[in-house]
Write a protein that holds these residues in place. Structure first.
Motif, PDB file in Angstrom:
ATOM      1  N   ARG A  69       0.843  -1.197   0.000  1.00 17.52           N
ATOM      2  CA  ARG A  69       0.000   0.000   0.000  1.00 17.52           C
ATOM      3  C   ARG A  69       0.874   1.242   0.000  1.00 17.52           C
ATOM      4  O   ARG A  69       2.052   1.184   0.371  1.00 17.52           O
ATOM      5  N   VAL A  71       2.077   4.671   1.490  1.00 14.25           N
ATOM      6  CA  VAL A  71       2.151   5.250   2.829  1.00 14.25           C
ATOM      7  C   VAL A  71       2.820   6.615   2.748  1.00 14.25           C
ATOM      8  O   VAL A  71       3.824   6.792   2.044  1.00 14.25           O
ATOM      9  N   SER A 126       8.449   3.827  13.684  1.00  9.93           N
ATOM     10  CA  SER A 126       7.367   2.950  13.265  1.00  9.93           C
ATOM     11  C   SER A 126       7.880   2.029  12.163  1.00  9.93           C
ATOM     12  O   SER A 126       8.914   2.290  11.538  1.00  9.93           O
ATOM     13  N   GLU A 127       7.137   0.960  11.925  1.00  9.77           N
ATOM     14  CA  GLU A 127       7.505   0.063  10.823  1.00  9.77           C
ATOM     15  C   GLU A 127       7.566   0.809   9.499  1.00  9.77           C
ATOM     16  O   GLU A 127       8.452   0.573   8.686  1.00  9.77           O
ATOM     17  N   ALA A 128       6.587   1.681   9.266  1.00 10.14           N
ATOM     18  CA  ALA A 128       6.552   2.424   8.004  1.00 10.14           C
ATOM     19  C   ALA A 128       7.779   3.319   7.877  1.00 10.14           C
ATOM     20  O   ALA A 128       8.395   3.399   6.811  1.00 10.14           O
ATOM     21  N   ASP A 185       5.694  -0.637  16.369  1.00 14.41           N
ATOM     22  CA  ASP A 185       4.437  -1.322  16.093  1.00 14.41           C
ATOM     23  C   ASP A 185       4.323  -2.648  16.832  1.00 14.41           C
ATOM     24  O   ASP A 185       5.289  -3.415  16.910  1.00 14.41           O
ATOM     25  N   ILE A 188       1.441  -7.503  14.018  1.00 16.28           N
ATOM     26  CA  ILE A 188       0.173  -7.890  13.401  1.00 16.28           C
ATOM     27  C   ILE A 188       0.523  -8.483  12.041  1.00 16.28           C
ATOM     28  O   ILE A 188       1.135  -7.803  11.214  1.00 16.28           O
ATOM     29  N   PHE A 191      -0.804  -6.262   6.416  1.00 16.41           N
ATOM     30  CA  PHE A 191      -1.067  -4.827   6.495  1.00 16.41           C
ATOM     31  C   PHE A 191      -2.524  -4.471   6.218  1.00 16.41           C
ATOM     32  O   PHE A 191      -2.830  -3.313   5.950  1.00 16.41           O
ATOM     33  N   ALA A 194      -4.100  -1.273   7.807  1.00 17.68           N
ATOM     34  CA  ALA A 194      -3.045  -0.422   8.363  1.00 17.68           C
ATOM     35  C   ALA A 194      -3.230   1.010   7.884  1.00 17.68           C
ATOM     36  O   ALA A 194      -3.752   1.252   6.791  1.00 17.68           O
ATOM     37  N   PRO A 195      -2.794   2.002   8.674  1.00 19.07           N
ATOM     38  CA  PRO A 195      -3.003   3.396   8.279  1.00 19.07           C
ATOM     39  C   PRO A 195      -2.191   3.775   7.046  1.00 19.07           C
ATOM     40  O   PRO A 195      -1.177   3.154   6.734  1.00 19.07           O
ATOM     41  N   ARG A 201       1.180   0.875  14.549  1.00 22.93           N
ATOM     42  CA  ARG A 201      -0.011   0.158  15.017  1.00 22.93           C
ATOM     43  C   ARG A 201       0.238  -0.270  16.465  1.00 22.93           C
ATOM     44  O   ARG A 201       1.276  -0.862  16.772  1.00 22.93           O
ATOM     45  N   THR A 208       7.126  -5.599  16.475  1.00 19.01           N
ATOM     46  CA  THR A 208       7.650  -6.075  15.200  1.00 19.01           C
ATOM     47  C   THR A 208       9.137  -5.783  15.103  1.00 19.01           C
ATOM     48  O   THR A 208       9.619  -4.751  15.588  1.00 19.01           O
TER      49      THR A 208
END
Length: 257
Positions: A69, A71, A126-128, A185, A188, A191, A194-195, A201, A208
């Motif tokens: 996705r 981001v 964050s992961e992103a 995060d 989970i 994704f 996910a935002p 998250r 993670t």
């Protein structure tokens, strides 16, 4: 609290109290996750005979890094490399490390992890943010391309400035993927939902982790190179490295060198 300076020919922010060097990561958007093109690149490596074992477990777990996705990431600071043993001792003076041979080596924390996170004046990425930083504008398996990464790409000690500088990506970050680095995060799988921005998250449970190819060094021929891929993610267990992130400092509260 911050000094602006040039490190290895690139702008950097040095945290004055600890000496930890941070790079400024520009904001932007990127495609986060393990794409079909990247999966195809791994298949090509498999077909070439450059793998040690079957990669079916990797392909079966690919859904944990999908769907891909777009981001949006705001500018932020992230440490040039994971915290070393010496840097961790700035906050935890009695810290001992069972994994590093030198104080300039990556610190891998187990029982001391929560104490360090409580003491740090920074946050976890964050992961992103982490994946955006490791990709540094690329869409390939690693920032070096779609070839199979090898042990020459591992960097686990930062006492050699020339080698550290040579390992940096386009954002001036070294060793992303070498050690397993914990993110903000909660773990989970996948994704879905996910935002679309870089917020972590949250929730209960383990965090993670990204990277980790040097955690298994010397490689035993179990396709450890897969841990160097930009999209590889898994659930935290045992030890972990820490690469802190921070908001961009106000220049009125910094000095230049």
């Amino acid at each position: 609290m911050w000094i602006e300076e040039i490190v290895a020919g690139r702008p950097a922010w040095r945290h004055t109290a600890s000496g930890v060097v941070f790079r400024e990561v520009p904001g932007g958007t990127f495609r986060m996750g393990l794409s079909e093109v990247e999966l195809g690149a791994v298949r090509a490596i498999e077909r070439s005979g450059e793998v040690e074992n079957t990669l079916e477990p990797f392909f079966a777990a690919a859904k944990d890094a999908q769907p891909v996705r777009e981001v949006r990431v705001e500018p932020f600071l992230i440490a040039r490399h994971p915290l070393t043993v010496a840097q961790v001792r700035h906050w935890l003076p009695d810290y001992e490390d069972d994994y590093a041979d030198e104080d300039s080596g990556t610190a891998r924390l187990e029982g001391d992890l929560d104490d360090l996170l409580d003491a740090l004046p920074f946050r976890l990425p964050s992961e992103a943010e982490w994946e955006y930083a490791v990709r540094a504008g690329t869409t390939t398996l690693t920032f070096r391309g779609d070839d199979k990464p090898d042990e020459d790409q591992l960097l686990d000690d930062f006492g050699d400035e020339e080698r550290t500088a040579a390992a940096e990506n386009a954002f001036g970050l070294a060793a992303m993927g070498s050690a397993g680095e914990i993110c903000a995060d909660v773990w989970i799988p996948g994704f879905a939902g996910a935002p679309a921005d870089a917020r972590p998250r949250t929730g209960d449970g383990p965090r993670t982790v990204r990277g980790g190819a040097a955690d298994l060094y010397p490689w035993q021929g179990c396709d450890e190179w897969l841990l160097l891929l930009s999209a590889t993610r898994y659930e935290h267990f045992q030890f972990t490295a820490v690469r802190p992130a921070a908001l961009l400092p106000s220049r009125k509260h910094s000095s230049r060198t």
